[in-house]
Design a protein around this motif. Structure first.
Motif, PDB file in Angstrom:
ATOM      1  N   GLY A  32      36.796  61.321  36.273  1.00 37.44           N
ATOM      2  CA  GLY A  32      35.464  61.389  35.682  1.00 37.44           C
ATOM      3  C   GLY A  32      34.574  62.458  36.287  1.00 37.44           C
ATOM      4  N   TYR A  33      34.819  62.835  37.561  1.00 34.86           N
ATOM      5  CA  TYR A  33      33.908  63.807  38.170  1.00 34.86           C
ATOM      6  C   TYR A  33      34.517  65.168  38.433  1.00 34.86           C
ATOM      7  CZ  TYR A  33      35.907  63.030  42.904  1.00 34.86           C
ATOM      8  OH  TYR A  33      36.739  62.963  43.981  1.00 34.86           O
ATOM      9  N   VAL A  34      35.851  65.264  38.563  1.00 34.72           N
ATOM     10  CA  VAL A  34      36.441  66.544  38.929  1.00 34.72           C
ATOM     11  C   VAL A  34      36.194  67.582  37.833  1.00 34.72           C
ATOM     12  CG1 VAL A  34      38.722  66.002  37.959  1.00 34.72           C
ATOM     13  CG2 VAL A  34      38.522  67.714  39.761  1.00 34.72           C
ATOM     14  N   GLY A  35      35.757  68.759  38.246  1.00 38.03           N
ATOM     15  CA  GLY A  35      35.501  69.840  37.306  1.00 38.03           C
ATOM     16  C   GLY A  35      34.170  69.751  36.597  1.00 38.03           C
ATOM     17  N   GLY A  36      33.346  68.759  36.963  1.00 38.91           N
ATOM     18  CA  GLY A  36      32.048  68.618  36.315  1.00 38.91           C
ATOM     19  C   GLY A  36      31.083  69.714  36.728  1.00 38.91           C
ATOM     20  N   ALA A  37      29.953  69.756  36.057  1.00 39.04           N
ATOM     21  CA  ALA A  37      28.948  70.781  36.355  1.00 39.04           C
ATOM     22  C   ALA A  37      28.522  70.666  37.810  1.00 39.04           C
ATOM     23  CB  ALA A  37      27.755  70.617  35.428  1.00 39.04           C
ATOM     24  N   GLY A  38      28.467  71.777  38.474  1.00 36.63           N
ATOM     25  CA  GLY A  38      28.097  71.765  39.877  1.00 36.63           C
ATOM     26  C   GLY A  38      27.316  72.999  40.264  1.00 36.63           C
ATOM     27  N   ARG A  39      26.052  73.038  39.974  1.00 35.20           N
ATOM     28  CA  ARG A  39      25.172  74.156  40.350  1.00 35.20           C
ATOM     29  C   ARG A  39      23.852  73.536  40.786  1.00 35.20           C
ATOM     30  NH1 ARG A  39      25.164  79.851  39.343  1.00 35.20           N
ATOM     31  NH2 ARG A  39      27.167  79.568  38.304  1.00 35.20           N
ATOM     32  N   PHE A  40      23.477  73.789  42.040  1.00 38.95           N
ATOM     33  CA  PHE A  40      22.334  73.103  42.620  1.00 38.95           C
ATOM     34  C   PHE A  40      21.363  74.110  43.219  1.00 38.95           C
ATOM     35  CE2 PHE A  40      26.396  70.873  43.420  1.00 38.95           C
ATOM     36  CZ  PHE A  40      26.272  69.867  42.472  1.00 38.95           C
ATOM     37  N   ALA A  41      20.092  73.752  43.242  1.00 39.36           N
ATOM     38  CA  ALA A  41      19.053  74.670  43.706  1.00 39.36           C
ATOM     39  C   ALA A  41      19.080  74.860  45.215  1.00 39.36           C
ATOM     40  CB  ALA A  41      17.683  74.163  43.272  1.00 39.36           C
ATOM     41  N   ASN A  42      19.511  73.827  45.940  1.00 37.32           N
ATOM     42  CA  ASN A  42      19.509  73.893  47.396  1.00 37.32           C
ATOM     43  C   ASN A  42      20.489  72.856  47.945  1.00 37.32           C
ATOM     44  OD1 ASN A  42      18.040  71.324  47.395  1.00 37.32           O
ATOM     45  ND2 ASN A  42      16.249  72.558  46.824  1.00 37.32           N
ATOM     46  N   TRP A  43      20.640  72.840  49.266  1.00 38.19           N
ATOM     47  CA  TRP A  43      21.606  71.927  49.888  1.00 38.19           C
ATOM     48  C   TRP A  43      21.185  70.469  49.733  1.00 38.19           C
ATOM     49  CZ3 TRP A  43      26.276  73.359  50.519  1.00 38.19           C
ATOM     50  CH2 TRP A  43      26.587  74.680  50.847  1.00 38.19           C
ATOM     51  N   GLU A  44      19.901  70.225  49.738  1.00 38.66           N
ATOM     52  CA  GLU A  44      19.431  68.849  49.571  1.00 38.66           C
ATOM     53  C   GLU A  44      19.830  68.304  48.205  1.00 38.66           C
ATOM     54  OE1 GLU A  44      17.644  71.333  50.766  1.00 38.66           O
ATOM     55  OE2 GLU A  44      17.303  70.687  52.835  1.00 38.66           O
ATOM     56  N   GLU A  45      19.654  69.140  47.188  1.00 38.47           N
ATOM     57  CA  GLU A  45      20.028  68.721  45.829  1.00 38.47           C
ATOM     58  C   GLU A  45      21.539  68.529  45.726  1.00 38.47           C
ATOM     59  OE1 GLU A  45      19.989  70.921  41.573  1.00 38.47           O
ATOM     60  OE2 GLU A  45      18.003  70.725  42.529  1.00 38.47           O
ATOM     61  N   ALA A  46      22.293  69.421  46.354  1.00 40.19           N
ATOM     62  CA  ALA A  46      23.756  69.290  46.350  1.00 40.19           C
ATOM     63  C   ALA A  46      24.171  68.001  47.040  1.00 40.19           C
ATOM     64  CB  ALA A  46      24.394  70.489  47.033  1.00 40.19           C
ATOM     65  N   GLY A  47      23.522  67.697  48.166  1.00 41.13           N
ATOM     66  CA  GLY A  47      23.844  66.471  48.886  1.00 41.13           C
ATOM     67  C   GLY A  47      23.599  65.230  48.046  1.00 41.13           C
ATOM     68  N   GLU A  48      22.494  65.219  47.321  1.00 48.31           N
ATOM     69  CA  GLU A  48      22.182  64.064  46.475  1.00 48.31           C
ATOM     70  C   GLU A  48      23.191  63.932  45.336  1.00 48.31           C
ATOM     71  OE1 GLU A  48      20.016  61.510  46.832  1.00 48.31           O
ATOM     72  OE2 GLU A  48      19.899  62.418  48.830  1.00 48.31           O
ATOM     73  N   ALA A  49      23.619  65.064  44.793  1.00 48.38           N
ATOM     74  CA  ALA A  49      24.611  65.015  43.715  1.00 48.38           C
ATOM     75  C   ALA A  49      25.937  64.453  44.223  1.00 48.38           C
ATOM     76  CB  ALA A  49      24.809  66.415  43.138  1.00 48.38           C
ATOM     77  N   LEU A  50      26.335  64.846  45.431  1.00 50.77           N
ATOM     78  CA  LEU A  50      27.588  64.356  45.986  1.00 50.77           C
ATOM     79  C   LEU A  50      27.474  62.909  46.433  1.00 50.77           C
ATOM     80  CD1 LEU A  50      28.724  67.586  47.795  1.00 50.77           C
ATOM     81  CD2 LEU A  50      29.793  66.505  45.822  1.00 50.77           C
TER      82      LEU A  50
END
Length: 288
Positions: free
Chosen positions: A146-164
């Motif tokens: 369900g998650y592999v290859g999904g959209a992954g573009r984040f404004a900063n590391w904090e946003e990336a951390g929350e997505a992960l």
């Protein structure tokens, strides 16, 4: 921090595979270790563990399999499969001149370890397999698909951390602080010229996975290749990919498998948790 050097192996098809080499500290002559990561990960997953092993007197190589990290992306999507990755690993080992090795494999890296054990009998003098077995629990497999290859573009590391956190929080329910997830993101993502953060793998690795082609249909014959090889299985106690029924069958078939369970962690342990790290260190201490 133990220093590492950076290297590339070029396969016959021209695809370059990146790897880090951590030199053994102190005692030499011990069997080296190769670290193999999971589906969407890279060699940075071992940036804490590899120096610890190197300090125990073993040279360590940590690989970015093709399509991840600093390795080349492959235009032939069908090459995104564990058997091809194992071919690359064998090429690295040949280039290094390593005829014996201990494998530490997380998830997909554990599948690669099983394949290595049958494709080159006698190569492995020990194996640590992290939260994977010859049978994949459908619950965890569906989550990964369900998650592999999904959209992954984040404004900063904090946003990336929350997505992960949204994706992997089920595996680390006790990790509620932002610092853990930012560190997690820095091992899974990379910064690009725009300042944005993106997932550090080719989105095309998702295509075989979503088609159900994660691994060979019957993995038990590959696991049989580990018979007679010292084996430590690490399992997240709340793993949704490695069921205890499979663990029990692995123990029965192998006959001499050690098991370390990491409390309150799912798929997959980081291997630096005390419940994983201490058994790994003890296991490696017993090997040549």
């Amino acid at each position: 921090m133990t220093p590492f050097s950076e290297h590339y192996f070029t396969a016959p098809d021209g695809v370059r595979t990146y790897y880090r080499r951590y030199p053994a500290q102190g005692e030499s002559g011990k069997t080296p270790v190769i670290c193999l990561h999971g589906l969407t990960r890279n060699s940075r997953d071992f940036e804490d563990l590899a120096p610890i092993i190197a300090e125990m007197g073993r040279t360590v190589v940590a690989v970015d399999v093709r399509g991840r990290g600093k390795s080349d992306y492959d235009t032939q999507i069908e090459n995104y499969n564990p058997a091809k990755y194992v071919e690359d690993v064998q090429g690295i080992l040949d280039e290094l001149g390593w005829e014996k090795v201990i494998s530490v494999g997380t998830s997909m890296g554990g599948l690669m370890t099983m394949i290595l054990s049958t494709s080159r009998p006698g190569l492995l003098t020990g194996a640590v397999i992290n939260d994977i077995g010859p049978e994949l629990d459908p619950v965890g497999l569906t989550r990964i698909q369900g998650y592999v290859g999904g959209a992954g573009r984040f404004a900063n590391w904090e946003e990336a951390g929350e997505a992960l956190r949204a994706i992997n929080g089920v595996a680390f329910p006790n990790e509620t602080g932002a610092a853990f997830w930012i560190a997690f993101a820095k091992r899974t993502c990379r910064s690009i010229d725009t300042g944005e953060i993106v997932l550090d793998y080719d989105a095309n690795i998702s295509k075989p996975v979503k088609d159900g082609d994660v691994a060979p249909p019957d993995l038990w014959p590959f696991f049989e290749g580990l018979k007679g090889t010292p084996l430590l299985l690490v399992r997240g106690a709340i793993s949704d990919l490695l069921a205890m029924e499979c663990v029990n069958e692995m123990s029965h078939r192998h006959g001499d498998m050690e098991l370390a369970q990491v409390p309150d962690v799912g798929h997959a342990p980081l291997l630096t948790e005390p419940a994983a790290l201490e058994p790994i260190k003890a296991f490696l201490t017993r090997l040549d």
